[in-house]
Every structure is written in structure tokens, then in C-alpha cells.
Design a protein around this motif. Structure first.
Motif, PDB file in Angstrom:
ATOM      1  N   MET A  51       0.293  -1.424  -0.210  1.00 47.91           N
ATOM      2  CA  MET A  51       0.074   0.269  -0.264  1.00 47.91           C
ATOM      3  C   MET A  51       0.987   0.704   0.186  1.00 47.91           C
ATOM      4  O   MET A  51       0.750   2.655  -0.696  1.00 47.91           O
ATOM      5  CB  MET A  51      -0.615   0.365   1.315  1.00 47.91           C
ATOM      6  CG  MET A  51      -2.238   1.008   1.149  1.00 47.91           C
ATOM      7  SD  MET A  51      -2.329   0.891  -0.085  1.00 47.91           S
ATOM      8  CE  MET A  51      -4.051   0.195  -0.170  1.00 47.91           C
TER       9      MET A  51
ATOM     10  N   ASN B 196      11.031   3.363   4.686  1.00 49.32           N
ATOM     11  CA  ASN B 196      10.784   2.189   4.514  1.00 49.32           C
ATOM     12  C   ASN B 196      12.342   1.629   5.684  1.00 49.32           C
ATOM     13  O   ASN B 196      13.345   1.069   5.391  1.00 49.32           O
ATOM     14  CB  ASN B 196      10.836   0.986   2.728  1.00 49.32           C
ATOM     15  CG  ASN B 196       9.734  -0.029   3.810  1.00 49.32           C
ATOM     16  OD1 ASN B 196       9.210   0.021   4.450  1.00 49.32           O
ATOM     17  ND2 ASN B 196      10.882  -1.377   3.642  1.00 49.32           N
TER      18      ASN B 196
ATOM     19  N   THR C 216      12.911  -1.989   5.344  1.00 47.49           N
ATOM     20  CA  THR C 216      13.859  -2.860   5.082  1.00 47.49           C
ATOM     21  C   THR C 216      14.139  -1.462   3.533  1.00 47.49           C
ATOM     22  O   THR C 216      13.505  -1.159   2.995  1.00 47.49           O
ATOM     23  CB  THR C 216      12.895  -4.131   4.018  1.00 47.49           C
ATOM     24  OG1 THR C 216      12.488  -4.897   5.163  1.00 47.49           O
ATOM     25  CG2 THR C 216      14.042  -4.555   3.125  1.00 47.49           C
TER      26      THR C 216
ATOM     27  N   LYS D 216      12.587  -1.544  -0.440  1.00 49.79           N
ATOM     28  CA  LYS D 216      11.799  -1.829  -0.485  1.00 49.79           C
ATOM     29  C   LYS D 216      11.526  -0.031  -1.463  1.00 49.79           C
ATOM     30  O   LYS D 216      10.455   0.009  -1.988  1.00 49.79           O
ATOM     31  CB  LYS D 216      10.375  -2.188  -0.055  1.00 49.79           C
ATOM     32  CG  LYS D 216      10.183  -3.625  -0.055  1.00 49.79           C
ATOM     33  CD  LYS D 216       8.725  -3.186   0.754  1.00 49.79           C
ATOM     34  CE  LYS D 216       9.073  -4.958   1.412  1.00 49.79           C
ATOM     35  NZ  LYS D 216       7.914  -5.043   2.885  1.00 49.79           N
TER      36      LYS D 216
ATOM     37  N   SER E   9      -4.375  -0.002   9.229  1.00 49.25           N
ATOM     38  CA  SER E   9      -5.199  -0.058  10.021  1.00 49.25           C
ATOM     39  C   SER E   9      -5.320  -0.250  11.402  1.00 49.25           C
ATOM     40  O   SER E   9      -4.287  -1.102  12.082  1.00 49.25           O
ATOM     41  CB  SER E   9      -6.137  -1.122   9.395  1.00 49.25           C
ATOM     42  OG  SER E   9      -6.382  -1.000   7.831  1.00 49.25           O
TER      43      SER E   9
END
Ligand SMILES: NC(=O)c1ccc[n+]([C@@H]2O[C@H](COP(=O)([O-])OP(=O)(O)OC[C@H]3O[C@@H](n4cnc5c(N)ncnc54)[C@H](OP(=O)(O)O)[C@@H]3O)[C@@H](O)[C@H]2O)c1
Length: 200
Positions: free
Chosen positions: A19, A38, A40, A43, A99
Motif C-alpha cells: 500500500m 522504509n 527494509t 523496498k 488499519s
């Protein structure tokens, strides 16, 4: 009050999973100078190839823009990240699209306020492929004036952008209600298919 120069508004995206990559891509296509980070680092390769700037740390990423979008797995990760943002959130807005529950959203709103920032919680009603298109909807909750200021920028992510109210917990509540309905309908469909398959 709205920001009329929304296309020039620098933005930061923290979290480049499925996302987060879609969110960063939509901001870049919308012409926003976009800083990314990020955990990692690999990415970030795609957003950087598309024009994003990779920050050396989450703190440096947040410091780069007035609007900081966070989208990670869960609120445990959000809490960890906030620890790394001490001293940089003063005067910035954090938009958290991770979320979670209403209680978690209200808790993080308090944590951001303690660090001098303003906070909007958001619920993404779309898959990553829909971000930046007319098919996406994102629901926000938090102070109306903060939403109004950033609405033109946030519309880059989803044509269906709406503010639900000042209580930071409203978007999470809405997400749980919609997903509850969606999974019930899907389960009903799958049960029906299974039963009709048995009769055939
Ligand atoms: N994908 C969807 O269709 C969809 C739709 C609506 C809402 N959402 C919500 O969007 C959020 C992200 O979903 P996603 O699909 O992007 O998940 P994902 O592909 O699994 O990516 C998770 C992201 O969270 C980061 N992360 C996890 N723990 C962390 C920590 N302790 N510190 C820093 N970063 C951490 C990961 O970093 P690493 O790369 O280092 O592991 C990665 O960037 C979730 O809350 C999800 O419910 C997703």
C-alpha cells in the motif's frame, strides 16, 4: 482554509509495503516532491526510480515534509515509529493510514499531539492498484481544519476522499463496519456456491 498550491506540497511516505508503494506512486504522479522511508531499504527502489527521495531515517523522512503519511502493518509498528520521530513532528501533520481500532487511533492522536503535531486517522477502502484512481476511497477523521488544509493533497490518493468527523476513532470504526459486512457477504456467497455444488 485550503492549501491552493497542493500540487507543490512536499509529502513524506513512511512504510513502503504494497500500500505504501501505491501511495508514494500516486503522490509522485500528482507532482508532489515525495520523500520516502522504509525499514527494509530495498523496498524504496521503485519509488526512488520514479523520482522519490530516500531519507536516511524515519526521523529525517518526517522532517522533510509538512505532511507525513504513515502506512505500516499495524499500530505496534506505528508506536515504534513514533518513538523515532521525537523532536521532528512539531508543526507537522501525521496522516496514519494503517488499519486498526478506534481506541488505537485516539491513542496515537494523543502521542502525535504530545510531540507538537496534528493528526488525521484514515481508512483505505481500496486495493493498492486502485490508489490514485476514481475507484479509491479513503475516509479520514480528526480536526476539520487540519483535514481542510490537506484535502487537495489527500485527493491525489483517492477521488473518494471524505471527512467523517472530529473524533479520531471514526474512520477505524467505519472500516471495521464495512469490512465486517464485506466478509459476511463473501462468506455467504462461498457457502452458497459450496451448497449448490453439492446438489449438482
Ligand atoms: N494492501 C491492501 O489491499 C490494503 C487495503 C486497505 C488497507 N491496508 C492497510 O494498509 C497497511 C499496510 O498494508 P500493506 O498491504 O502495505 O502491508 P505490507 O505489504 O505487508 O507492508 C507492511 C509495511 O509495514 C512495515 N513495517 C512492519 N512492521 C514495522 C516496524 N516495526 N517498523 C517499521 N515498519 C514496519 C513493513 O516494513 P518492511 O518492508 O521493513 O517489512 C512494510 O513497509 C495495513 O494496515 C493494511 O491493513 C492495506
Amino acid at each position: 482554509m485550503q492549501n491552493d498550491d497542493a500540487g507543490d506540497m512536499p509529502v513524506t511516505v513512511i512504510g513502503l509495503g504494497l500500500m505504501g508503494q501505491a501511495l508514494a506512486g500516486a503522490f509522485l504522479r500528482g507532482g508532489h516532491p515525495t520523500t520516502v522511508w522504509n525499514r527494509t531499504a530495498a523496498k524504496a527502489d521503485r519509488p526512488v526510480a520514479e523520482g522519490a527521495t530516500l531519507a536516511a531515517s524515519a526521523g529525517a523522512a518526517a522532517a522533510a515534509s509538512p505532511l507525513v503519511v504513515v502506512c505500516v502493518s499495524d499500530y505496534g509498528a506505528v508506536r515504534e515509529l513514533l518513538g523515532a520521530l521525537d523532536g521532528v513532528l512539531d508543526g507537522r501533520t501525521v496522516v496514519n493510514l494503517t488499519s486498526g481500532t478506534s481506541a488505537q487511533a485516539r491513542e496515537i492522536a494523543g502521542e502525535v499531539a504530545r510531540r507538537g503535531g496534528t493528526y488525521l486517522d484514515g481508512a483505505i477502502m481500496a486495493v493498492p492498484q486502485g490508489i490514485g484512481t476514481a475507484d479509491a476511497a479513503i475516509l479520514y477523521s480528526g480536526p476539520r481544519q487540519v483535514y481542510d488544509l490537506h484535502e487537495p493533497t489527500l485527493k491525489t490518493l483517492a477521488a473518494g476522499t471524505a471527512h467523517l468527523g472530529g473524533d479520531h476513532g471514526l474512520s477505524a470504526l467505519h472500516e471495521v463496519a464495512v469490512l465486517g459486512l464485506m466478509w459476511s457477504v463473501l462468506n455467504g456467497f462461498l457457502q452458497g456456491r459450496r451448497c449448490s455444488g453439492r446438489r449438482a
